[in-house]
Design a protein around this motif. Structure first.
Motif, PDB file in Angstrom:
ATOM      1  N   THR A 127      41.810-111.692 -18.374  1.00  0.00           N
ATOM      2  CA  THR A 127      41.386-110.810 -19.466  1.00  0.00           C
ATOM      3  C   THR A 127      40.728-109.521 -18.987  1.00  0.00           C
ATOM      4  OG1 THR A 127      39.201-111.835 -19.655  1.00  0.00           O
ATOM      5  CG2 THR A 127      41.005-112.788 -20.992  1.00  0.00           C
ATOM      6  N   GLY A 128      40.091-109.573 -17.831  1.00  0.00           N
ATOM      7  CA  GLY A 128      39.398-108.400 -17.312  1.00  0.00           C
ATOM      8  C   GLY A 128      38.162-108.010 -18.108  1.00  0.00           C
ATOM      9  N   VAL A 129      37.578-108.935 -18.822  1.00  0.00           N
ATOM     10  CA  VAL A 129      36.423-108.632 -19.670  1.00  0.00           C
ATOM     11  C   VAL A 129      35.222-108.188 -18.834  1.00  0.00           C
ATOM     12  CG1 VAL A 129      34.751-109.605 -21.296  1.00  0.00           C
ATOM     13  CG2 VAL A 129      37.185-110.121 -21.544  1.00  0.00           C
ATOM     14  N   PHE A 130      34.939-108.885 -17.744  1.00  0.00           N
ATOM     15  CA  PHE A 130      33.787-108.567 -16.906  1.00  0.00           C
ATOM     16  C   PHE A 130      34.276-108.047 -15.556  1.00  0.00           C
ATOM     17  CE2 PHE A 130      32.369-111.904 -19.781  1.00  0.00           C
ATOM     18  CZ  PHE A 130      31.218-111.343 -20.311  1.00  0.00           C
ATOM     19  N   GLN A 131      33.875-106.840 -15.198  1.00  0.00           N
ATOM     20  CA  GLN A 131      34.226-106.303 -13.891  1.00  0.00           C
ATOM     21  C   GLN A 131      33.467-107.098 -12.835  1.00  0.00           C
ATOM     22  OE1 GLN A 131      33.420-102.146 -13.413  1.00  0.00           O
ATOM     23  NE2 GLN A 131      34.365-102.070 -11.399  1.00  0.00           N
ATOM     24  N   LYS A 132      34.193-107.566 -11.806  1.00  0.00           N
ATOM     25  CA  LYS A 132      33.560-108.395 -10.777  1.00  0.00           C
ATOM     26  C   LYS A 132      32.490-107.622 -10.022  1.00  0.00           C
ATOM     27  CE  LYS A 132      37.073-111.834 -10.045  1.00  0.00           C
ATOM     28  NZ  LYS A 132      37.823-112.621  -9.088  1.00  0.00           N
ATOM     29  N   HIS A 133      31.495-108.364  -9.589  1.00  0.00           N
ATOM     30  CA  HIS A 133      30.397-107.858  -8.764  1.00  0.00           C
ATOM     31  C   HIS A 133      29.538-106.831  -9.495  1.00  0.00           C
ATOM     32  CE1 HIS A 133      32.526-110.092  -5.760  1.00  0.00           C
ATOM     33  NE2 HIS A 133      33.579-109.313  -5.883  1.00  0.00           N
ATOM     34  N   THR A 134      29.404-107.010 -10.800  1.00  0.00           N
ATOM     35  CA  THR A 134      28.507-106.176 -11.597  1.00  0.00           C
ATOM     36  C   THR A 134      27.399-107.053 -12.162  1.00  0.00           C
ATOM     37  OG1 THR A 134      29.725-106.532 -13.657  1.00  0.00           O
ATOM     38  CG2 THR A 134      30.426-104.663 -12.286  1.00  0.00           C
ATOM     39  N   GLY A 135      26.390-106.419 -12.717  1.00  0.00           N
ATOM     40  CA  GLY A 135      25.291-107.177 -13.308  1.00  0.00           C
ATOM     41  C   GLY A 135      25.747-108.104 -14.413  1.00  0.00           C
ATOM     42  N   TYR A 136      26.649-107.623 -15.285  1.00  0.00           N
ATOM     43  CA  TYR A 136      27.139-108.472 -16.386  1.00  0.00           C
ATOM     44  C   TYR A 136      27.917-109.668 -15.851  1.00  0.00           C
ATOM     45  CZ  TYR A 136      25.856-104.900 -19.787  1.00  0.00           C
ATOM     46  OH  TYR A 136      25.160-104.026 -20.567  1.00  0.00           O
ATOM     47  N   TYR A 137      28.717-109.454 -14.818  1.00  0.00           N
ATOM     48  CA  TYR A 137      29.504-110.532 -14.217  1.00  0.00           C
ATOM     49  C   TYR A 137      28.577-111.636 -13.706  1.00  0.00           C
ATOM     50  CZ  TYR A 137      32.664-112.836 -10.886  1.00  0.00           C
ATOM     51  OH  TYR A 137      33.408-113.746 -10.178  1.00  0.00           O
ATOM     52  N   TYR A 138      27.546-111.252 -12.965  1.00  0.00           N
ATOM     53  CA  TYR A 138      26.635-112.256 -12.420  1.00  0.00           C
ATOM     54  C   TYR A 138      25.777-112.889 -13.513  1.00  0.00           C
ATOM     55  CZ  TYR A 138      28.131-110.787  -7.820  1.00  0.00           C
ATOM     56  OH  TYR A 138      28.903-110.524  -6.724  1.00  0.00           O
ATOM     57  N   GLU A 139      25.452-112.137 -14.538  1.00  0.00           N
ATOM     58  CA  GLU A 139      24.663-112.685 -15.649  1.00  0.00           C
ATOM     59  C   GLU A 139      25.447-113.768 -16.393  1.00  0.00           C
ATOM     60  OE1 GLU A 139      21.298-113.294 -17.849  1.00  0.00           O
ATOM     61  OE2 GLU A 139      21.501-111.986 -16.100  1.00  0.00           O
ATOM     62  N   ILE A 140      26.712-113.517 -16.679  1.00  0.00           N
ATOM     63  CA  ILE A 140      27.511-114.525 -17.398  1.00  0.00           C
ATOM     64  C   ILE A 140      27.717-115.758 -16.519  1.00  0.00           C
ATOM     65  CG2 ILE A 140      29.830-113.684 -16.805  1.00  0.00           C
ATOM     66  CD1 ILE A 140      28.715-115.017 -20.232  1.00  0.00           C
ATOM     67  N   LYS A 141      27.842-115.572 -15.201  1.00  0.00           N
ATOM     68  CA  LYS A 141      27.962-116.725 -14.313  1.00  0.00           C
ATOM     69  C   LYS A 141      26.680-117.560 -14.347  1.00  0.00           C
ATOM     70  CE  LYS A 141      30.296-116.447 -10.493  1.00  0.00           C
ATOM     71  NZ  LYS A 141      30.946-116.145  -9.220  1.00  0.00           N
ATOM     72  N   SER A 142      25.537-116.897 -14.443  1.00  0.00           N
ATOM     73  CA  SER A 142      24.264-117.608 -14.541  1.00  0.00           C
ATOM     74  C   SER A 142      24.176-118.403 -15.847  1.00  0.00           C
ATOM     75  CB  SER A 142      23.105-116.614 -14.448  1.00  0.00           C
ATOM     76  OG  SER A 142      21.874-117.250 -14.626  1.00  0.00           O
ATOM     77  N   VAL A 143      24.660-117.815 -16.926  1.00  0.00           N
ATOM     78  CA  VAL A 143      24.674-118.515 -18.217  1.00  0.00           C
ATOM     79  C   VAL A 143      25.560-119.755 -18.139  1.00  0.00           C
ATOM     80  CG1 VAL A 143      25.392-118.316 -20.634  1.00  0.00           C
ATOM     81  CG2 VAL A 143      24.108-116.462 -19.556  1.00  0.00           C
ATOM     82  N   ILE A 144      26.699-119.637 -17.474  1.00  0.00           N
ATOM     83  CA  ILE A 144      27.610-120.778 -17.318  1.00  0.00           C
ATOM     84  C   ILE A 144      26.934-121.887 -16.510  1.00  0.00           C
ATOM     85  CG2 ILE A 144      29.767-121.519 -16.211  1.00  0.00           C
ATOM     86  CD1 ILE A 144      30.869-118.691 -17.043  1.00  0.00           C
ATOM     87  N   GLU A 145      26.239-121.529 -15.438  1.00  0.00           N
ATOM     88  CA  GLU A 145      25.523-122.533 -14.650  1.00  0.00           C
ATOM     89  C   GLU A 145      24.466-123.239 -15.495  1.00  0.00           C
ATOM     90  OE1 GLU A 145      24.086-121.359 -10.800  1.00  0.00           O
ATOM     91  OE2 GLU A 145      25.803-120.023 -10.506  1.00  0.00           O
ATOM     92  N   ASP A 146      23.727-122.474 -16.294  1.00  0.00           N
ATOM     93  CA  ASP A 146      22.732-123.085 -17.178  1.00  0.00           C
ATOM     94  C   ASP A 146      23.393-124.033 -18.178  1.00  0.00           C
ATOM     95  OD1 ASP A 146      20.672-121.754 -15.920  1.00  0.00           O
ATOM     96  OD2 ASP A 146      20.368-120.274 -17.524  1.00  0.00           O
ATOM     97  N   ALA A 147      24.556-123.654 -18.690  1.00  0.00           N
ATOM     98  CA  ALA A 147      25.265-124.504 -19.650  1.00  0.00           C
ATOM     99  C   ALA A 147      25.669-125.834 -19.009  1.00  0.00           C
ATOM    100  CB  ALA A 147      26.486-123.782 -20.203  1.00  0.00           C
ATOM    101  N   VAL A 148      26.090-125.787 -17.752  1.00  0.00           N
ATOM    102  CA  VAL A 148      26.434-127.024 -17.043  1.00  0.00           C
ATOM    103  C   VAL A 148      25.192-127.913 -16.912  1.00  0.00           C
ATOM    104  CG1 VAL A 148      27.180-128.012 -14.841  1.00  0.00           C
ATOM    105  CG2 VAL A 148      28.408-126.059 -15.811  1.00  0.00           C
ATOM    106  N   HIS A 149      24.066-127.320 -16.560  1.00  0.00           N
ATOM    107  CA  HIS A 149      22.827-128.094 -16.436  1.00  0.00           C
ATOM    108  C   HIS A 149      22.421-128.690 -17.795  1.00  0.00           C
ATOM    109  CE1 HIS A 149      21.645-127.442 -12.264  1.00  0.00           C
ATOM    110  NE2 HIS A 149      22.151-126.221 -12.386  1.00  0.00           N
ATOM    111  N   CYS A 150      22.572-127.922 -18.861  1.00  0.00           N
ATOM    112  CA  CYS A 150      22.264-128.439 -20.205  1.00  0.00           C
ATOM    113  C   CYS A 150      23.162-129.626 -20.546  1.00  0.00           C
ATOM    114  CB  CYS A 150      22.438-127.346 -21.260  1.00  0.00           C
ATOM    115  SG  CYS A 150      21.164-126.082 -21.222  1.00  0.00           S
TER     116      CYS A 150
END
Length: 65
Positions: A24-47
């Protein structure tokens, strides 16, 4: 649940996200938004893991309730 299982679930979720993001190209890799959404995904796995175990432990990024 062992830490290795959590780590495996996180890798799986991030791989799914990366495949979707590559398509989809929604998040450009290696940007703040890219790393932020990855952090949200990690939190979701922990939840999800906590829910499966019937526990609730506040995550480091979780705001006070």
């Amino acid at each position: 649940m062992k830490q290795g299982q959590i780590d495996s679930a996180i890798r799986r979720a991030l791989n799914i996200f990366d495949k979707w993001n590559d398509a989809t190209g929604v998040f450009q890799k290696h940007t703040g938004y890219y790393y932020e959404i990855k952090s949200v995904i990690e939190d979701a796995v922990h939840c999800g893991a906590q829910e499966a175990l019937g526990i609730h432990k506040k995550l480091k990024d979780e705001p006070p309730s």
